[in-house]
Design an enzyme around this catalytic site. Sequence first.
Site, PDB file in Angstrom:
ATOM      1  N   GLU A 172     -87.717 -53.786 -17.704  1.00 29.63           N
ATOM      2  CA  GLU A 172     -86.791 -53.252 -16.686  1.00 29.63           C
ATOM      3  C   GLU A 172     -87.571 -52.362 -15.720  1.00 29.63           C
ATOM      4  OE1 GLU A 172     -83.442 -53.345 -15.592  1.00 29.63           O
ATOM      5  OE2 GLU A 172     -84.253 -51.877 -14.195  1.00 29.63           O
ATOM      6  N   GLY A 217     -65.660 -72.291 -11.356  1.00 27.08           N
ATOM      7  CA  GLY A 217     -66.805 -71.560 -10.814  1.00 27.08           C
ATOM      8  C   GLY A 217     -67.775 -71.054 -11.861  1.00 27.08           C
ATOM      9  N   HIS A 223     -52.690 -44.418 -35.491  1.00 27.82           N
ATOM     10  CA  HIS A 223     -53.752 -44.142 -36.449  1.00 27.82           C
ATOM     11  C   HIS A 223     -53.743 -45.209 -37.543  1.00 27.82           C
ATOM     12  CE1 HIS A 223     -56.446 -41.974 -39.095  1.00 27.82           C
ATOM     13  NE2 HIS A 223     -55.594 -42.202 -40.084  1.00 27.82           N
TER      14      HIS A 223
HETATM   15  P1  FAD Z   1     -67.853 -68.200  -8.436  1.00 29.16           P
HETATM   16  O1  FAD Z   1     -67.256 -68.062  -9.759  1.00 29.16           O
HETATM   17  O2  FAD Z   1     -69.337 -68.178  -8.321  1.00 29.16           O
HETATM   18  O3  FAD Z   1     -67.290 -69.560  -7.856  1.00 29.16           O
HETATM   19  C1  FAD Z   1     -67.715 -70.075  -6.631  1.00 29.16           C
HETATM   20  C2  FAD Z   1     -67.406 -71.558  -6.618  1.00 29.16           C
HETATM   21  O4  FAD Z   1     -67.607 -72.044  -5.294  1.00 29.16           O
HETATM   22  C3  FAD Z   1     -68.342 -72.374  -7.499  1.00 29.16           C
HETATM   23  O5  FAD Z   1     -67.599 -73.214  -8.334  1.00 29.16           O
HETATM   24  C4  FAD Z   1     -69.167 -73.202  -6.504  1.00 29.16           C
HETATM   25  O6  FAD Z   1     -69.539 -74.466  -7.008  1.00 29.16           O
HETATM   26  C5  FAD Z   1     -68.207 -73.326  -5.347  1.00 29.16           C
HETATM   27  N1  FAD Z   1     -68.844 -73.592  -4.051  1.00 29.16           N
HETATM   28  C6  FAD Z   1     -69.875 -72.919  -3.485  1.00 29.16           C
HETATM   29  N2  FAD Z   1     -70.143 -73.408  -2.271  1.00 29.16           N
HETATM   30  C7  FAD Z   1     -69.249 -74.410  -2.059  1.00 29.16           C
HETATM   31  C8  FAD Z   1     -69.001 -75.297  -0.966  1.00 29.16           C
HETATM   32  N3  FAD Z   1     -69.695 -75.223   0.173  1.00 29.16           N
HETATM   33  N4  FAD Z   1     -68.017 -76.219  -1.100  1.00 29.16           N
HETATM   34  C9  FAD Z   1     -67.279 -76.294  -2.232  1.00 29.16           C
HETATM   35  N5  FAD Z   1     -67.461 -75.468  -3.288  1.00 29.16           N
HETATM   36  C10 FAD Z   1     -68.430 -74.534  -3.186  1.00 29.16           C
HETATM   37  N6  FAD Z   1     -67.830 -61.231 -14.644  1.00 29.16           N
HETATM   38  C11 FAD Z   1     -66.900 -60.565 -15.336  1.00 29.16           C
HETATM   39  O7  FAD Z   1     -65.979 -59.995 -14.752  1.00 29.16           O
HETATM   40  N7  FAD Z   1     -66.948 -60.495 -16.720  1.00 29.16           N
HETATM   41  C12 FAD Z   1     -67.945 -61.073 -17.414  1.00 29.16           C
HETATM   42  O8  FAD Z   1     -67.961 -60.998 -18.651  1.00 29.16           O
HETATM   43  C13 FAD Z   1     -68.938 -61.784 -16.715  1.00 29.16           C
HETATM   44  N8  FAD Z   1     -69.943 -62.384 -17.379  1.00 29.16           N
HETATM   45  C14 FAD Z   1     -70.875 -63.085 -16.686  1.00 29.16           C
HETATM   46  C15 FAD Z   1     -71.901 -63.690 -17.389  1.00 29.16           C
HETATM   47  C16 FAD Z   1     -72.868 -64.420 -16.733  1.00 29.16           C
HETATM   48  C17 FAD Z   1     -73.973 -65.090 -17.510  1.00 29.16           C
HETATM   49  C18 FAD Z   1     -72.787 -64.572 -15.299  1.00 29.16           C
HETATM   50  C19 FAD Z   1     -73.794 -65.379 -14.558  1.00 29.16           C
HETATM   51  C20 FAD Z   1     -71.767 -63.953 -14.589  1.00 29.16           C
HETATM   52  C21 FAD Z   1     -70.811 -63.204 -15.267  1.00 29.16           C
HETATM   53  N9  FAD Z   1     -69.771 -62.563 -14.594  1.00 29.16           N
HETATM   54  C22 FAD Z   1     -68.844 -61.845 -15.298  1.00 29.16           C
HETATM   55  C23 FAD Z   1     -69.657 -62.600 -13.123  1.00 29.16           C
HETATM   56  C24 FAD Z   1     -68.593 -63.621 -12.680  1.00 29.16           C
HETATM   57  O9  FAD Z   1     -68.925 -64.882 -13.182  1.00 29.16           O
HETATM   58  C25 FAD Z   1     -68.502 -63.664 -11.164  1.00 29.16           C
HETATM   59  O10 FAD Z   1     -68.307 -62.361 -10.665  1.00 29.16           O
HETATM   60  C26 FAD Z   1     -67.343 -64.544 -10.718  1.00 29.16           C
HETATM   61  O11 FAD Z   1     -67.503 -65.858 -11.181  1.00 29.16           O
HETATM   62  C27 FAD Z   1     -67.242 -64.549  -9.203  1.00 29.16           C
HETATM   63  O12 FAD Z   1     -66.182 -65.342  -8.822  1.00 29.16           O
HETATM   64  P2  FAD Z   1     -66.131 -66.059  -7.399  1.00 29.16           P
HETATM   65  O13 FAD Z   1     -64.821 -66.754  -7.351  1.00 29.16           O
HETATM   66  O14 FAD Z   1     -66.466 -65.101  -6.341  1.00 29.16           O
HETATM   67  O15 FAD Z   1     -67.333 -67.124  -7.405  1.00 29.16           O
END
Ligand code: FAD
Length: 465
Positions: A202, A40, A443
């Site tokens: 911002e 993801g 420490h």
């Molecule tokens: P996602 O990781 O978004 O995964 C969703 C998946 O579903 C994707 O692979 C997508 O392709 C798939 N999908 C969508 N629709 C369909 C469909 N219909 N059929 C099949 N597959 C589908 N969070 C942290 O905790 N720490 C961090 O340091 C951090 N850094 C970040 C830095 C950046 C630049 C960004 C953009 C985000 C960051 N995040 C961080 C946030 C974190 O990435 C997300 O909160 C997390 O990935 C959410 O997980 P999720 O499983 O909900 O969804």
Amino acid sequence: MNSYDIAIIGSGPGGYVCAIRAAQLGFKTALIEKYNSLGGTCLNVGCIPSKALLDSSEHYHNALENFKAHGIEIDSPRVNMPQMIERKRKVVAQTVDGIRFLMKKNKIDVYHGVGSFVDPHTIKITGEKEENLTAKHIVIATGSKPSSLPFVKIDKERIITSTEALELQEVPKHLIVIGGGVIGVELGSVYKRLGAKVSVVEYLDRIIPAFDSALSKELYKVLKKQGMDFYLSHKVTAVERKGDEVTVTATAPDGKEVQLTGDYCLISIGRRPYTEGLNLEAAGLSTDERGRIPVNDHLQTAVPHIYAIGDVVRGAMLAHKAEEEGVFVAEYIAGQKPHIDYNLIPNVVYTWPEVASVGRSEEELKAAGIPYRSGSFPMRALGRARASGDIDGLVKILAHAETDEILGFHVIGARAADLVAEGVVAMEFRASAEDLARISHAHPTFAEAIKEAALDATGKRALHM
Ligand code: FAD
């Protein structure tokens, strides 16, 4: 047609962790991912690649600015951007491979293609071929995508989101960042350290507004010192590209118009839940006014055998929050009684110094009328901080004025992302500030600031201040 106990749509930290836990609990499990790569946003275009670039840029910054003071002399270091990006790609590829291995190990069937509902128990997968599967329980874990402003056209070349910012082949001359939240300051920091001029615009009157204001003030001060420019309380009204130049127009607090011209503009104003292509209606589901899938306390949607987790539902958009929810759903389906305390999900910014927080901010306690005591301790008073030269930052602990229970734990400084774990553990066990004050801390460590802040919160008796 294959049938499963649990089918999960989306392989981010929510989806793949849910799949592992479901398989551990003995469920026949399917994971559906539309891209070829698992993991993801977090693994591919989020947490992992951004931290890889943050680390690389920090090495460069240290070589340029800090080695000399440590008595290390090197000829002027240079940035090789394609190599830095290549290394990041390798880190991502290895991490993604790790997920594929875990799927195999746990005997989870992985399908590649877009998952969409045919009916409440049937999912159509449209990839290289089209196939259907059925499942007793379905988990939607489709995550989020970057948001934009209605008048901005993201061309992915010069007007970019975080996804493109992680793939730049050159260091921008002037990067204009719209949005001073976590992603904006992290990626702004990467390119500032690599030599770009960085201007952050911002809308609110402070950066990282989700954090206690003591942390946003300190981070603002440190990033300004590092050379970042900030335009706070500025409302962006236009973003226009001409050739390789991007001009951002904003209204300042005094009503005057400000124009900034750079070669790249990063739009980092937040993320929106992603449900496109799911055909939710066929399952009897819809989204709320913010595009999220509504869920109850058990993460069940309006159709009880369909669950939703992670960025696509309410709450913080964080990988570890999504993971907790993935485990929760698998265990709930198994008849267990899992629990998540959303107040105790830590929040981290990986700038240097790092910023990390758990529990309530001082502003939240004030607004809720909860009586509290506050204690803080500056990193610069620590031997460990002096030894490494990481003297910026502080620890701030907020405890209930009568019971002394810790209500908020806030850190800015070196290794804050790791230090916050002590606060999470303490608060999970409902520790008092006095408890932390009485625990021996090795420490010299940065963690000594926690003990000192706890001493400060319980009778102003910090020892080294
Ligand atoms: P996602 O990781 O978004 O995964 C969703 C998946 O579903 C994707 O692979 C997508 O392709 C798939 N999908 C969508 N629709 C369909 C469909 N219909 N059929 C099949 N597959 C589908 N969070 C942290 O905790 N720490 C961090 O340091 C951090 N850094 C970040 C830095 C950046 C630049 C960004 C953009 C985000 C960051 N995040 C961080 C946030 C974190 O990435 C997300 O909160 C997390 O990935 C959410 O997980 P999720 O499983 O909900 O969804």
